[in-house]
Design a protein around this motif. Sequence first.
Motif, PDB file in Angstrom:
ATOM      1  N   VAL A 256       0.870  -1.178   0.000  1.00 28.84           N
ATOM      2  CA  VAL A 256       0.000   0.000   0.000  1.00 28.84           C
ATOM      3  C   VAL A 256       0.908   1.230   0.000  1.00 28.84           C
ATOM      4  N   SER A 257       0.955   1.929  -1.127  1.00 22.25           N
ATOM      5  CA  SER A 257       1.865   3.062  -1.298  1.00 22.25           C
ATOM      6  C   SER A 257       1.052   4.346  -1.403  1.00 22.25           C
ATOM      7  N   LEU A 258       1.152   5.191  -0.376  1.00 25.33           N
ATOM      8  CA  LEU A 258       0.316   6.383  -0.286  1.00 25.33           C
ATOM      9  C   LEU A 258       1.120   7.676  -0.190  1.00 25.33           C
ATOM     10  N   GLY A 259       2.433   7.600  -0.033  1.00 22.10           N
ATOM     11  CA  GLY A 259       3.233   8.799   0.179  1.00 22.10           C
ATOM     12  C   GLY A 259       4.432   8.869  -0.747  1.00 22.10           C
ATOM     13  N   ALA A 260       5.290   9.860  -0.514  1.00 24.05           N
ATOM     14  CA  ALA A 260       6.564  10.111  -1.209  1.00 24.05           C
ATOM     15  C   ALA A 260       6.363  10.791  -2.557  1.00 24.05           C
ATOM     16  N   ARG A 261       7.292  11.694  -2.892  1.00 23.19           N
ATOM     17  CA  ARG A 261       7.259  12.346  -4.212  1.00 23.19           C
ATOM     18  C   ARG A 261       7.597  11.339  -5.297  1.00 23.19           C
ATOM     19  N   LEU A 262       8.517  10.407  -4.967  1.00 22.47           N
ATOM     20  CA  LEU A 262       8.831   9.294  -5.853  1.00 22.47           C
ATOM     21  C   LEU A 262       8.954   8.037  -5.013  1.00 22.47           C
ATOM     22  N   ALA A 263       8.166   7.026  -5.370  1.00 29.83           N
ATOM     23  CA  ALA A 263       8.233   5.737  -4.685  1.00 29.83           C
ATOM     24  C   ALA A 263       8.409   4.645  -5.732  1.00 29.83           C
ATOM     25  N   ARG A 264       9.374   3.788  -5.515  1.00 30.22           N
ATOM     26  CA  ARG A 264       9.606   2.648  -6.406  1.00 30.22           C
ATOM     27  C   ARG A 264       9.610   1.384  -5.550  1.00 30.22           C
ATOM     28  N   HIS A 265       8.791   0.392  -5.940  1.00 31.90           N
ATOM     29  CA  HIS A 265       8.680  -0.860  -5.196  1.00 31.90           C
ATOM     30  C   HIS A 265       8.976  -2.023  -6.137  1.00 31.90           C
ATOM     31  N   ASP A 266      10.036  -2.767  -5.852  1.00 32.59           N
ATOM     32  CA  ASP A 266      10.349  -3.996  -6.582  1.00 32.59           C
ATOM     33  C   ASP A 266       9.976  -5.178  -5.696  1.00 32.59           C
ATOM     34  N   ILE A 267       9.093  -6.040  -6.189  1.00 34.97           N
ATOM     35  CA  ILE A 267       8.586  -7.164  -5.398  1.00 34.97           C
ATOM     36  C   ILE A 267       8.736  -8.436  -6.223  1.00 34.97           C
ATOM     37  N   ALA A 268       9.418  -9.438  -5.685  1.00 31.77           N
ATOM     38  CA  ALA A 268       9.665 -10.672  -6.434  1.00 31.77           C
ATOM     39  C   ALA A 268       9.558 -11.875  -5.515  1.00 31.77           C
TER      40      ALA A 268
END
Length: 437
Positions: A256-268
């Motif tokens: 659940v990504s709701l903040g940050a000016r830039l958010a990068r999520h790598d999920i594997a």
Amino acid sequence: MSADKLQVWADTFGRRAGALPGAHVPWLDSLRRQAFERFMSEGWPTPRQEAWHHTSLAPLAAAQFEEGSAQEGVADQVRALVAAHTGHWLVFVDGAFDASLSRLGSLPEGVTIQATSEAWGGHADTVHALYGQAQDGHSTSALNLALASDGALVSLGRGVVLEQAVHVVCAVSEPRAAHFLRHLIQAQAGSQATVIEHYIGLPDAANFRHAVTRLQLDQDARITHLKLQQESPLAWHLGEIEATQAKHSYFASHSVSLGARLARHDIATHFQDERCETLLNGLYYVDQRRHVDHHTLIGHLKPHCVSHESYRGIMADASHGVFTGRILVAEGADGTDAIQRNDSLLLSRLAKSDARPELEIYADDVKCAHGATVGQIDPDSLFYLRTRGIEEARARDILIYAFAARSVARIPDESLRRHVEGAVRRLLPGGDLLEAA
């Protein structure tokens, strides 16, 4: 990449390396130096690289970060969060374990929950086995390995079922600092637990946080993992979750990504044996000119494994949402059952969404499907609510929340679901319409 921009990190590594926890451990010191050499050689990822085509880190690479300018209020923020929920709590402030704010409680035999900075005594072998290698992931992964100051170690013995969730809180009091965390989760055969990562910050903090979470699930283990990213709209956040699964294991990831000016999520996640199962579920919201990017990989390396993946994004103003989901079905992975979906809701003409679902299949007997939708609020649904006497602004809010609620509803644990509902309710247009489950 400008040498000056990399020199900043060379100076940072030179300043921090000797003071990092575990600096006295030969293998770790060597690994950190190898990782940093890789980062200096490769530099920051650029949009010329396929995996970063839609996300530029140039503004982050050019940003200046400072240490030691702590602000008040963080402790109260953390205490309020801890007081509102049960469970076992590990708290990290500015990248370092804070024992005074943590609350572990009574743990069953066979369970270890502690900061990695304190694990070098009795659990050094576990940390070593889970920590990773210098060549793992992108060059940003190498920078994290080189500079990670702390993180959570959650180790579950055979057959242990941890009833209450483990909460890992990562807060900041230094509004312009850069911090790196590395969390390790080991679930031995037949064990079960829920782990929640909370990323919170001060409203005006322009900090940089990079967090890597590495998970190892042995046979029949079950891990539910929730990452709730609620940082300042001025902050930078890079996050990676990497899991390996043994036979009959189950891994559920809720991002659940709701903040940050830039958010990068790598999920594997990688299936190392037969009959593994995974659920990747995501919800992201960006407004103003913020940017969020999810990259996922599910490696169906063995037969008869199941994966379900669904990500939903809401983009307002001039924001940008990116989703790239890759399902890899290796040769011999017959009986694979994989479903992937990404849905994006655009709330303005300037909002932008890029969706790239990918199937790479080298086996014959498989059942795989993927799909993506990008659109605005459905006018027929809006008209239906208007005919029921609901004014237009309110009707739009209802539809926006209804779109998000489908992702929230996939969180099976009621307490987790309520926690996410509260976060969404405070942020999304129409969130005040949510009724507690």
